[in-house]
Design a protein around this motif. Structure first.
Motif, short mmCIF file in Angstrom:
data_model
loop_
_atom_site.label_atom_id
_atom_site.label_comp_id
_atom_site.label_asym_id
_atom_site.label_seq_id
_atom_site.Cartn_x
_atom_site.Cartn_y
_atom_site.Cartn_z
N PHE A 136 -14.90 22.37 39.60
CA PHE A 136 -13.81 23.14 40.20
C PHE A 136 -14.28 24.08 41.32
CE2 PHE A 136 -11.85 21.95 36.20
CZ PHE A 136 -10.50 21.82 36.51
N ILE A 137 -15.56 24.09 41.63
CA ILE A 137 -16.04 25.05 42.63
C ILE A 137 -15.36 24.81 43.98
CG2 ILE A 137 -18.06 25.76 43.99
CD1 ILE A 137 -19.73 25.37 41.39
N GLU A 138 -15.26 23.55 44.39
CA GLU A 138 -14.66 23.25 45.71
C GLU A 138 -13.19 23.68 45.77
OE1 GLU A 138 -12.88 21.49 49.10
OE2 GLU A 138 -12.37 20.95 47.06
N THR A 286 -11.24 25.70 32.71
CA THR A 286 -11.34 24.71 31.62
C THR A 286 -9.96 24.32 31.09
OG1 THR A 286 -13.43 25.78 31.13
CG2 THR A 286 -12.64 24.22 29.51
N SER A 287 -9.04 25.31 31.03
CA SER A 287 -7.68 25.00 30.55
C SER A 287 -6.94 24.03 31.46
CB SER A 287 -6.84 26.28 30.45
OG SER A 287 -7.44 27.18 29.57
N LEU A 288 -7.44 23.84 32.68
CA LEU A 288 -6.76 22.94 33.63
C LEU A 288 -7.15 21.48 33.43
CD1 LEU A 288 -6.99 24.98 36.96
CD2 LEU A 288 -5.16 24.93 35.30
N ILE A 289 -8.16 21.22 32.60
CA ILE A 289 -8.62 19.83 32.43
C ILE A 289 -7.66 19.09 31.52
CG2 ILE A 289 -10.47 18.33 31.58
CD1 ILE A 289 -12.43 20.53 32.40
N TYR A 290 -7.10 18.01 32.05
CA TYR A 290 -6.15 17.21 31.29
C TYR A 290 -6.88 16.12 30.51
CZ TYR A 290 -2.10 14.21 30.39
OH TYR A 290 -1.12 13.46 29.80
N VAL A 310 0.54 16.26 35.18
CA VAL A 310 -0.86 16.03 34.78
C VAL A 310 -1.76 16.92 35.63
CG1 VAL A 310 -2.72 14.34 34.75
CG2 VAL A 310 -0.44 13.69 33.97
N LEU A 311 -2.59 17.72 34.96
CA LEU A 311 -3.49 18.60 35.71
C LEU A 311 -4.79 17.87 36.07
CD1 LEU A 311 -2.71 22.02 34.04
CD2 LEU A 311 -2.30 21.38 36.39
N LYS A 312 -5.94 18.52 35.91
CA LYS A 312 -7.18 17.94 36.45
C LYS A 312 -7.72 16.82 35.60
CE LYS A 312 -9.12 19.45 39.74
NZ LYS A 312 -8.78 19.02 41.12
N ILE A 313 -8.04 15.70 36.24
CA ILE A 313 -8.75 14.62 35.57
C ILE A 313 -10.17 14.60 36.11
CG2 ILE A 313 -8.90 12.13 35.22
CD1 ILE A 313 -5.90 12.11 35.11
N ILE A 314 -11.11 14.63 35.19
CA ILE A 314 -12.52 14.64 35.55
C ILE A 314 -13.08 13.24 35.34
CG2 ILE A 314 -14.80 15.59 34.94
CD1 ILE A 314 -13.24 17.86 35.92
#
Ligand SMILES: [Zn+2]
Ligand SMILES: [Zn+2]
Length: 318
Positions: A136-138, A286-290, A310-314
Protein backbone atom coordinates in the motif's frame (compact mmCIF):
# COMPACT_ATOMS: atom_id res chain seq x y z
CA UNK A 1 8.97 -15.83 -15.67
CA UNK A 2 5.27 -15.72 -14.79
CA UNK A 3 3.43 -12.49 -15.64
CA UNK A 4 -0.03 -10.97 -15.98
CA UNK A 5 -0.02 -9.32 -19.40
CA UNK A 6 -2.46 -6.99 -21.13
CA UNK A 7 -2.24 -6.87 -24.92
CA UNK A 8 -5.84 -6.09 -25.86
CA UNK A 9 -6.83 -9.05 -23.74
CA UNK A 10 -5.73 -9.80 -20.22
CA UNK A 11 -3.90 -13.11 -19.84
CA UNK A 12 -1.61 -15.00 -17.51
CA UNK A 13 1.66 -15.93 -19.23
CA UNK A 14 3.63 -18.71 -17.53
CA UNK A 15 6.66 -18.19 -19.82
CA UNK A 16 7.02 -14.46 -20.23
CA UNK A 17 10.47 -13.10 -21.13
CA UNK A 18 12.45 -11.81 -18.14
CA UNK A 19 12.98 -8.02 -18.04
CA UNK A 20 16.04 -6.81 -19.97
CA UNK A 21 18.16 -5.13 -17.34
CA UNK A 22 19.98 -2.10 -18.76
CA UNK A 23 22.63 0.24 -17.34
CA UNK A 24 21.55 1.68 -14.03
CA UNK A 25 18.65 -0.75 -13.68
CA UNK A 26 17.95 -2.70 -10.55
CA UNK A 27 16.42 -6.16 -10.91
CA UNK A 28 13.72 -6.97 -8.38
CA UNK A 29 11.96 -10.16 -7.38
CA UNK A 30 8.37 -9.21 -6.61
CA UNK A 31 6.90 -10.50 -3.33
CA UNK A 32 3.37 -9.08 -3.51
CA UNK A 33 1.48 -6.51 -5.57
CA UNK A 34 -1.88 -4.77 -5.19
CA UNK A 35 -4.55 -4.36 -7.88
CA UNK A 36 -5.81 -0.80 -8.23
CA UNK A 37 -8.43 1.06 -10.27
CA UNK A 38 -5.75 2.22 -12.71
CA UNK A 39 -4.98 -1.41 -13.63
CA UNK A 40 -8.68 -1.99 -14.28
CA UNK A 41 -8.93 1.18 -16.39
CA UNK A 42 -5.91 0.12 -18.47
CA UNK A 43 -7.81 -3.02 -19.49
CA UNK A 44 -10.53 -0.67 -20.79
CA UNK A 45 -8.02 1.30 -22.86
CA UNK A 46 -6.70 3.93 -20.44
CA UNK A 47 -3.22 5.15 -21.55
CA UNK A 48 -3.23 2.62 -24.43
CA UNK A 49 -0.77 0.52 -22.42
CA UNK A 50 0.37 -2.93 -23.59
CA UNK A 51 2.56 -5.11 -21.40
CA UNK A 52 2.85 -6.40 -17.84
CA UNK A 53 0.43 -4.59 -15.51
CA UNK A 54 0.99 -3.62 -11.88
CA UNK A 55 2.60 -0.69 -10.05
CA UNK A 56 1.82 -1.19 -6.33
CA UNK A 57 4.33 -3.72 -5.04
CA UNK A 58 6.92 -4.85 -2.54
CA UNK A 59 9.99 -6.71 -3.81
CA UNK A 60 13.47 -7.99 -2.98
CA UNK A 61 16.48 -6.49 -4.74
CA UNK A 62 18.30 -9.18 -6.74
CA UNK A 63 20.89 -7.11 -8.62
CA UNK A 64 21.69 -3.41 -8.56
CA UNK A 65 24.43 -0.95 -9.45
CA UNK A 66 23.81 0.34 -5.91
CA UNK A 67 25.28 -2.57 -3.95
CA UNK A 68 23.81 -1.31 -0.66
CA UNK A 69 20.37 -2.20 -2.02
CA UNK A 70 21.08 -5.85 -2.86
CA UNK A 71 19.04 -8.16 -0.62
CA UNK A 72 16.86 -5.33 0.71
CA UNK A 73 13.07 -5.39 0.67
CA UNK A 74 11.86 -2.32 -1.22
CA UNK A 75 8.90 -0.36 -2.56
CA UNK A 76 9.34 1.58 -5.80
CA UNK A 77 8.30 4.94 -7.20
CA UNK A 78 6.57 4.39 -10.51
CA UNK A 79 7.81 7.30 -12.66
CA UNK A 80 11.01 6.47 -14.54
CA UNK A 81 12.45 9.87 -15.41
CA UNK A 82 15.27 11.35 -17.51
CA UNK A 83 16.71 13.76 -14.95
CA UNK A 84 17.65 16.21 -17.74
CA UNK A 85 14.50 17.84 -19.15
CA UNK A 86 13.23 21.23 -17.98
CA UNK A 87 10.66 19.66 -15.64
CA UNK A 88 13.17 17.26 -14.05
CA UNK A 89 15.65 20.10 -13.58
CA UNK A 90 12.99 22.30 -11.98
CA UNK A 91 12.14 19.62 -9.41
CA UNK A 92 9.00 18.30 -11.11
CA UNK A 93 10.47 14.98 -12.15
CA UNK A 94 7.14 13.15 -11.67
CA UNK A 95 6.10 15.15 -14.74
CA UNK A 96 9.29 14.39 -16.73
CA UNK A 97 8.66 14.94 -20.44
CA UNK A 98 10.47 11.71 -21.30
CA UNK A 99 9.08 9.56 -18.54
CA UNK A 100 7.83 6.04 -18.61
CA UNK A 101 5.59 4.76 -15.83
CA UNK A 102 5.69 1.32 -14.26
CA UNK A 103 2.86 -0.83 -15.62
CA UNK A 104 1.14 2.25 -17.09
CA UNK A 105 3.33 3.80 -19.82
CA UNK A 106 6.11 2.08 -21.81
CA UNK A 107 7.48 0.08 -18.88
CA UNK A 108 6.52 -3.43 -17.79
CA UNK A 109 4.94 -3.60 -14.35
CA UNK A 110 5.05 -5.69 -11.21
CA UNK A 111 2.41 -8.39 -11.75
CA UNK A 112 5.30 -10.73 -12.53
CA UNK A 113 8.12 -12.64 -10.88
CA UNK A 114 10.64 -9.96 -11.87
CA UNK A 115 10.56 -6.26 -12.61
CA UNK A 116 13.25 -3.65 -13.26
CA UNK A 117 13.50 -0.08 -11.99
CA UNK A 118 16.28 2.49 -11.56
CA UNK A 119 17.90 2.32 -8.11
CA UNK A 120 16.88 5.93 -7.48
CA UNK A 121 13.19 4.89 -7.52
CA UNK A 122 13.58 2.43 -4.65
CA UNK A 123 12.83 2.88 -0.95
CA UNK A 124 13.89 0.22 1.57
CA UNK A 125 10.93 -0.97 3.64
CA UNK A 126 11.57 -1.11 7.41
CA UNK A 127 10.86 -4.33 9.31
CA UNK A 128 8.00 -2.64 11.14
CA UNK A 129 6.01 -2.78 7.86
CA UNK A 130 4.91 -6.23 6.69
CA UNK A 131 4.47 -7.27 3.05
CA UNK A 132 0.70 -6.68 3.09
CA UNK A 133 1.17 -3.13 4.33
CA UNK A 134 4.12 -2.47 2.02
CA UNK A 135 1.95 -3.12 -1.05
CA UNK A 136 0.00 0.00 0.00
CA UNK A 137 2.99 2.37 0.09
CA UNK A 138 2.44 3.61 -3.47
CA UNK A 139 -1.30 4.37 -3.16
CA UNK A 140 -0.81 5.80 0.33
CA UNK A 141 1.85 8.15 -1.06
CA UNK A 142 -0.73 9.24 -3.65
CA UNK A 143 -3.12 9.99 -0.77
CA UNK A 144 -0.45 12.13 0.96
CA UNK A 145 -0.09 14.17 -2.24
CA UNK A 146 -3.41 15.88 -1.39
CA UNK A 147 -1.77 17.45 1.69
CA UNK A 148 1.09 18.73 -0.50
CA UNK A 149 -1.36 20.47 -2.82
CA UNK A 150 -3.89 22.16 -0.56
CA UNK A 151 -3.65 24.07 2.69
CA UNK A 152 -6.21 22.61 5.08
CA UNK A 153 -5.84 24.92 8.07
CA UNK A 154 -9.12 26.52 8.96
CA UNK A 155 -11.05 24.51 6.38
CA UNK A 156 -14.00 23.11 8.27
CA UNK A 157 -15.94 21.18 5.66
CA UNK A 158 -13.93 18.59 3.82
CA UNK A 159 -15.55 15.72 1.94
CA UNK A 160 -13.94 12.66 0.42
CA UNK A 161 -16.20 11.47 -2.37
CA UNK A 162 -15.92 7.71 -2.87
CA UNK A 163 -15.34 4.92 -0.34
CA UNK A 164 -13.07 2.82 -2.58
CA UNK A 165 -9.47 1.81 -2.07
CA UNK A 166 -8.03 5.28 -2.55
CA UNK A 167 -10.84 7.22 -0.86
CA UNK A 168 -10.36 5.29 2.38
CA UNK A 169 -6.62 6.07 2.35
CA UNK A 170 -7.18 9.76 1.60
CA UNK A 171 -9.76 10.00 4.40
CA UNK A 172 -7.31 8.58 6.97
CA UNK A 173 -4.50 10.87 5.84
CA UNK A 174 -6.72 13.97 6.04
CA UNK A 175 -8.09 12.91 9.44
CA UNK A 176 -4.51 12.48 10.74
CA UNK A 177 -3.71 15.99 9.49
CA UNK A 178 -6.35 17.28 11.91
CA UNK A 179 -9.00 17.80 9.30
CA UNK A 180 -12.69 17.11 10.15
CA UNK A 181 -13.20 14.91 7.11
CA UNK A 182 -16.37 13.15 6.01
CA UNK A 183 -16.59 10.23 3.54
CA UNK A 184 -19.48 9.83 1.10
CA UNK A 185 -19.88 6.33 -0.32
CA UNK A 186 -22.20 3.65 -1.59
CA UNK A 187 -21.10 0.62 0.42
CA UNK A 188 -22.31 0.07 4.01
CA UNK A 189 -19.38 -2.23 4.89
CA UNK A 190 -16.85 0.39 3.83
CA UNK A 191 -18.67 3.16 5.63
CA UNK A 192 -18.54 0.87 8.68
CA UNK A 193 -14.75 0.91 8.36
CA UNK A 194 -14.91 4.71 8.61
CA UNK A 195 -16.83 4.33 11.84
CA UNK A 196 -14.13 2.02 13.18
CA UNK A 197 -11.57 4.73 12.38
CA UNK A 198 -13.80 7.43 13.88
CA UNK A 199 -14.21 9.15 10.54
CA UNK A 200 -17.66 10.54 9.78
CA UNK A 201 -19.44 9.06 6.80
CA UNK A 202 -22.74 9.30 4.91
CA UNK A 203 -24.37 7.11 2.25
CA UNK A 204 -24.41 8.74 -1.17
CA UNK A 205 -28.20 8.37 -1.37
CA UNK A 206 -28.62 10.71 1.62
CA UNK A 207 -26.66 13.53 0.02
CA UNK A 208 -28.27 16.66 -1.35
CA UNK A 209 -25.47 18.80 -2.80
CA UNK A 210 -25.62 22.25 -1.21
CA UNK A 211 -22.55 24.09 -2.50
CA UNK A 212 -21.25 24.23 1.07
CA UNK A 213 -18.03 22.17 1.26
CA UNK A 214 -14.66 23.95 1.50
CA UNK A 215 -12.85 21.04 -0.16
CA UNK A 216 -14.12 17.98 -2.00
CA UNK A 217 -11.63 15.24 -2.88
CA UNK A 218 -13.00 13.11 -5.71
CA UNK A 219 -11.89 9.49 -5.35
CA UNK A 220 -14.85 7.94 -7.14
CA UNK A 221 -12.89 6.83 -10.19
CA UNK A 222 -15.75 7.96 -12.42
CA UNK A 223 -16.61 11.01 -14.49
CA UNK A 224 -19.82 11.43 -12.46
CA UNK A 225 -17.67 12.11 -9.38
CA UNK A 226 -16.38 15.43 -10.67
CA UNK A 227 -19.89 16.51 -11.59
CA UNK A 228 -21.15 15.84 -8.07
CA UNK A 229 -18.04 17.37 -6.48
CA UNK A 230 -18.70 20.62 -8.35
CA UNK A 231 -22.23 20.68 -6.94
CA UNK A 232 -21.02 20.01 -3.40
CA UNK A 233 -18.18 22.52 -3.16
CA UNK A 234 -18.85 26.10 -2.03
CA UNK A 235 -18.14 29.14 -4.21
CA UNK A 236 -14.34 29.72 -4.22
CA UNK A 237 -13.89 26.20 -2.84
CA UNK A 238 -11.48 23.54 -4.06
CA UNK A 239 -12.07 20.21 -5.81
CA UNK A 240 -9.16 17.76 -5.80
CA UNK A 241 -9.37 15.11 -8.53
CA UNK A 242 -7.73 11.78 -7.78
CA UNK A 243 -9.69 9.71 -10.30
CA UNK A 244 -8.13 8.38 -13.48
CA UNK A 245 -10.48 6.75 -15.93
CA UNK A 246 -10.63 5.72 -19.56
CA UNK A 247 -13.95 7.20 -20.62
CA UNK A 248 -14.14 10.87 -21.54
CA UNK A 249 -17.55 12.38 -20.81
CA UNK A 250 -18.83 15.85 -21.72
CA UNK A 251 -18.96 17.99 -18.61
CA UNK A 252 -20.75 21.26 -18.01
CA UNK A 253 -18.03 23.59 -16.72
CA UNK A 254 -20.29 26.62 -16.25
CA UNK A 255 -20.66 26.03 -12.45
CA UNK A 256 -16.85 26.03 -12.18
CA UNK A 257 -16.81 29.54 -13.66
CA UNK A 258 -19.86 30.88 -11.84
CA UNK A 259 -18.73 29.60 -8.43
CA UNK A 260 -15.04 30.36 -9.15
CA UNK A 261 -14.04 26.84 -8.16
CA UNK A 262 -10.42 25.74 -8.08
CA UNK A 263 -9.90 22.26 -9.55
CA UNK A 264 -6.63 20.51 -8.71
CA UNK A 265 -5.47 17.32 -10.39
CA UNK A 266 -3.52 15.01 -8.09
CA UNK A 267 -1.50 11.91 -8.91
CA UNK A 268 1.67 10.43 -7.34
CA UNK A 269 2.94 11.44 -3.92
CA UNK A 270 5.74 11.28 -1.34
CA UNK A 271 6.89 7.73 -0.47
CA UNK A 272 8.79 8.81 2.65
CA UNK A 273 5.64 10.09 4.31
CA UNK A 274 3.69 6.97 3.41
CA UNK A 275 6.44 4.73 4.84
CA UNK A 276 6.58 6.76 8.04
CA UNK A 277 2.80 6.68 8.50
CA UNK A 278 2.70 2.89 8.07
CA UNK A 279 5.68 2.39 10.31
CA UNK A 280 4.07 4.48 13.06
CA UNK A 281 0.70 2.69 12.62
CA UNK A 282 -1.05 5.98 11.81
CA UNK A 283 -2.97 4.47 8.90
CA UNK A 284 -4.86 1.16 8.84
CA UNK A 285 -4.37 -0.52 5.47
CA UNK A 286 -4.74 -4.15 6.51
CA UNK A 287 -8.52 -3.72 6.90
CA UNK A 288 -8.66 -2.78 3.21
CA UNK A 289 -7.47 -6.20 2.01
CA UNK A 290 -10.35 -8.11 0.49
CA UNK A 291 -8.47 -11.21 -0.65
CA UNK A 292 -5.01 -12.58 -1.33
CA UNK A 293 -4.67 -14.50 -4.61
CA UNK A 294 -1.78 -16.12 -6.50
CA UNK A 295 -0.35 -14.53 -9.64
CA UNK A 296 -1.70 -17.50 -11.66
CA UNK A 297 -5.20 -16.39 -10.62
CA UNK A 298 -4.51 -12.88 -11.92
CA UNK A 299 -7.26 -12.77 -14.57
CA UNK A 300 -9.82 -13.96 -12.03
CA UNK A 301 -8.42 -11.51 -9.46
CA UNK A 302 -8.85 -8.57 -11.85
CA UNK A 303 -12.47 -9.64 -12.53
CA UNK A 304 -13.10 -9.77 -8.81
CA UNK A 305 -11.48 -6.35 -8.23
CA UNK A 306 -13.88 -4.90 -10.80
CA UNK A 307 -16.95 -5.84 -8.72
CA UNK A 308 -18.51 -2.99 -6.80
CA UNK A 309 -17.63 -3.03 -3.14
CA UNK A 310 -14.46 -5.14 -3.47
CA UNK A 311 -11.49 -3.45 -1.84
CA UNK A 312 -7.80 -4.36 -2.26
CA UNK A 313 -6.81 -7.64 -3.86
CA UNK A 314 -3.22 -8.63 -3.28
CA UNK A 315 -1.43 -10.85 -5.80
CA UNK A 316 1.25 -13.03 -4.24
CA UNK A 317 4.20 -14.35 -6.26
CA UNK A 318 5.11 -17.35 -4.04
ZN1 LIG B 1 -2.48 2.39 -8.29
ZN1 LIG C 1 12.86 14.53 -17.41
Amino acid sequence: MRALVFDNTLRFDARHADPQVGDGDTLLRVRQAGICATDLEITKGYMGFRGVLGHEFVADVVESPDKTLVGQRVAGEINIVCGRCDLCVSGLSNHCRNRSVLGILNHDGAFADHVRLPAINLHPVPRTIDDDQAAFIEPLAAAFQVLKQIKLDGRKWVTVLGDGRLGLLVAQVLRNAGCPVRVIGKHPDKLALCEKWQIRSRPLDDIIPRHDQDVVVDCTGSAAGLELAVQMVRPRGTVVLKSTFASGKPLNLAPVVVDEITIIGSRCGPFREAIRALSERQVDVTSLIYRRMRLEQGVEAMDLARRPGVLKIILTME
